[in-house]
Design an enzyme around this catalytic site. Structure first.
Site, PDB file in Angstrom:
ATOM      1  N   GLU A   1       3.289  -9.992  -1.927  1.00 57.17           N
ATOM      2  CA  GLU A   1       2.734 -10.318  -0.611  1.00 57.17           C
ATOM      3  C   GLU A   1       2.859 -11.800  -0.314  1.00 57.17           C
ATOM      4  OE1 GLU A   1      -1.023  -7.355   0.245  1.00 57.17           O
ATOM      5  OE2 GLU A   1      -1.391  -9.191  -0.869  1.00 57.17           O
TER       6      GLU A   1
ATOM      7  N   TYR B   1       1.756 -12.047   8.134  1.00 57.06           N
ATOM      8  CA  TYR B   1       1.624 -11.387   6.834  1.00 57.06           C
ATOM      9  C   TYR B   1       2.863 -10.544   6.589  1.00 57.06           C
ATOM     10  CZ  TYR B   1       0.356  -7.729   3.517  1.00 57.06           C
ATOM     11  OH  TYR B   1       0.362  -6.861   2.460  1.00 57.06           O
TER      12      TYR B   1
END
Lengths: 289, 382
Positions: free
Chosen positions: B189, B101
């Site tokens: 993101e 991530y």
């Protein structure tokens, strides 16, 4: 007595030749605020109702001894206008503009930490010391002189609570609208500190809302450092997660932070009663006086 | 404003972040053509603005034409958490060994951007943040200087990313920060950032939220806004009228000025036993036409049984509000739903003189106005 503003405050209005700037400069003067100059690039040499306009804030400071700026500049230029105010070492800058990009405010906040200027806002109604001066767009007639300091993230909610207070004869020392954006100059804690140190402020009303953790931090601060009694109100109990409720800062995140419940609990834990209605806030304040 | 996945991927790819080959399609033939071009296996992904698409059946893998046809049939036109799926992204299915991530957002408490890396990718990162915050490495960034390369490396090493990959992941994070900064991101993101068998990294999903207040200087993103608009018809109408509006589940419609006061009105409706149908902030300084539009908005919601109008004028003038309410209501032979009005602040007396009290119920205080509106809504349901 008052905090931050009084009848001697010397105000420069950035954006005084615009529609909002002109209207509210007049309203401020009508209330008694000592507006000494305007600052608008390219409009130097003009005047508004006899108030001289300069091209830069620096000139307004030099020629008219301005110590405070009230900013009515469109969002695209507001960040720059705040930087200009900070770079002239004013005591106070009040940014009324709604819709300033968050990244601009992040840079402003960084610069702010390097100066002695205090910033209020943006996206705020300003502040008022009843009977002395008002900076911004608050309707002067609902306020009255008295013992209560008020700090709020929302303009119209400020008016509502002040109305509840004034209607039962409770006046205010100073009312400060700190603004509803995610990044602002003056926080609840800053305002609470000012009121705590003001001998004339006998009670404080604090109006918060969903989003962020400023109210929780303020509650911890009150617990440690504030002896003046505080009553609270939190708007947004019914707001669903993930939806922005008008203010850019008023959003309950998916992970459950920034809820009304957590803020109310934090305030209660710090000994601050929180009204279910604005009228109940006035009840609490009345009981303190 | 949240971009669709395909839009965010386009923006990320333009900045140099590796993304899988993909094509947008809006019918079965388009899906098959795109899949043929890209080469099986492919992932077929619904392009709607809701979380948890995969679990809700909005993402399917296809190994061949038959599976692609079935997946396209199932997803196109489906109702996904209230949103009608009109487009899918057909994408090269990446064979991965690990998921990471990376993200950038504004830490509002600090007033500074924060860049984040975690080796726990591919899952709900908010849950990770809550349960095991130590699994996410983060670095605050000075907004004036931007992110230094060492900060990206530090985050990557702190997160415990495989040293073989550290350089590439740090480079993606640096690029993502720059992109977030340049495009006025609120959040950017990549989850997951996939690691392939040959240690390549590739952005399998892309999330980009843009600061709506900055769209004036992001013309390309502003153009995408129309496409990214909400699936709710009333919320779309609110965009047209330029209102801050949120639709809720209840039956008492709420119109007011100023976010804090409107939220307070909602809370009072709830406090007095009613259920708010919406949040509608007309904003500061609203003129008569805007007030009329607000009433039109709330009347056009079938769930609404009564309306409370709560105005505390500062910059907004009571006479303008009253004029707008009259204009909106005088066009009806019969008012569709009862309207309760409470006017205070600037020019409220002038407003009360103008207001056509045969068309509305007037209450003096906020509390009285809310209680009356709740009572009206209850009557309808008895």
């Amino acid at each position: 007595m008052s905090v931050l503003v009084d009848e001697d405050t010397r105000v420069v209005v950035q954006g005084i030749t615009g529609g909002e700037g002109k209207f509210h400069a007049r309203q401020m003067m009508k209330y008694g605020t000592n507006v000494v100059a305007g600052a608008v690039p390219g409009k130097g040499g003009q005047d508004v109702d006899g108030i001289p306009v300069y091209d830069t804030v620096a000139q307004a400071v030099e020629e008219e001894n301005a110590d405070t700026s009230v900013i009515f500049v469109p969002p695209a230029f507001a960040g720059d206008a705040i930087f200009e105010a900070l770079d002239t070492d004013l005591d106070l800058a009040v940014a009324i503009t709604e819709g300033v990009p968050t990244q601009d405010m992040s840079r402003v906040k960084k610069r702010l930490s390097e100066t002695d200027t205090r910033l209020i806002g943006p996206n705020c109604p300003g502040l008022i010391t009843p009977g002395e001066a008002k900076l911004g767009i608050l309707p002067g007639n609902i306020f009255s002189e008295g013992d209560v300091g008020l700090v709020s993230r929302s303009g119209t909610l400020t008016y509502q609570v002040v109305d509840n207070l004034t209607n039962r004869g409770i006046g205010q020392t100073t009312a400060i609208g700190i603004g509803g954006d995610p990044i602002i100059g003056t926080s609840f804690i800053d305002a609470l500190e000012l009121f705590e140190n003001d001998p004339d402020t006998k009670a404080i009303a604090m109006c918060g809302e969903i989003g962020g953790e400023d109210e929780e931090e303020a509650a911890a601060y009150i617990d440690e450092h504030v002896d003046t009694p505080v009553a609270g109100f939190i708007a947004g109990r019914t707001a669903p997660p993930g939806k922005r409720m008008g203010h850019a800062g008023a959003i309950v995140s998916g992970s459950g932070t920034g809820t009304a419940e957590s803020k109310i609990n934090a305030l209660n834990d710090a000994g601050v009663p929180v009204g279910d209605t604005p009228e109940e806030v006035a009840d609490h304040i009345e009981s303190f006086l | 404003m949240k971009l669709h996945e395909y839009q965010a991927k386009g923006v990320f790819a333009d900045a140099g972040i590796p993304t899988p080959e993909s094509t947008l399609a809006s019918d079965v033939d388009g899906v098959l053509e795109a899949a043929e071009e890209i080469g099986y296996p492919v992932a077929i992904k619904a392009q709607v603005q809701v979380g948890g698409r995969g679990k809700a059946g909005g993402i399917k893998l296809a190994d061949d034409e038959e599976e692609a046809r079935e997946a396209a049939d199932a997803i196109l036109g489906m109702d996904l958490k209230g949103y009608h799926v009109e487009q899918v992204l057909v994408e090269q299915a990446v064979d991965f060994t690990d998921e990471l991530y990376v993200g950038v957002t504004m830490d509002r408490g600090e007033g500074k951007p924060v860049a984040m890396v975690s080796t726990k990718g591919g899952v709900d990162i908010e849950a990770v943040a809550e349960e095991t915050p130590e699994a996410i490495a983060s670095e605050h960034v000075d907004p004036a200087f931007g992110m230094h390369p060492y900060q990206a490396r530090k985050a990557v090493y702190d997160a415990g990313v495989d040293p073989e990959l550290a350089r590439d992941v740090a480079s993606v994070l640096t690029t993502l920060y720059q992109l977030w900064d340049d495009k006025d991101g609120a959040d950017a993101e990549i989850n997951p950032l996939m690691v392939t068998a040959d240690d390549e990294i590739i952005a399998a999903d892309a999330v980009m939220n843009v600061d709506e207040d900055a769209l004036f200087r992001q013309p390309e993103l502003a153009e995408m806004e129309a496409e990214a608009a909400s699936g709710d018809e009333l919320e779309r109408k609110a965009d047209e009228y330029d209102f801050d509006y949120v639709r809720l589940e209840g039956n008492t419609g709420i119109i007011g000025n100023g976010a804090g006061l409107v939220m307070t009105t909602l809370d009072l409706v709830d406090y007095y036993g009613g259920e708010p149908a919406n949040f509608l902030d007309v904003g500061g300084g609203a003129k008569a036409s805007r007030i009329a539009n607000a009433l039109d908005m709330v009347f056009s919601d079938d769930n609404v049984d009564s309306v409370v109008f709560n105005i505390f004028g500062g910059i907004t003038r009571g006479d303008e509000v009253a004029k707008g309410i009259n204009e909106a209501l005088e066009q009806f032979d019969e008012i569709p739903k009862p309207v309760v009005v409470r006017l205070a602040g600037t020019n409220w007396e002038e407003g009360m003189e103008i207001l056509n009290e045969e068309l509305v119920t007037v209450e003096e205080t906020l509390e009285e106005a809310v209680q009356r509106a709740v009572a009206y809504a209850e009557e309808v349901n008895q």
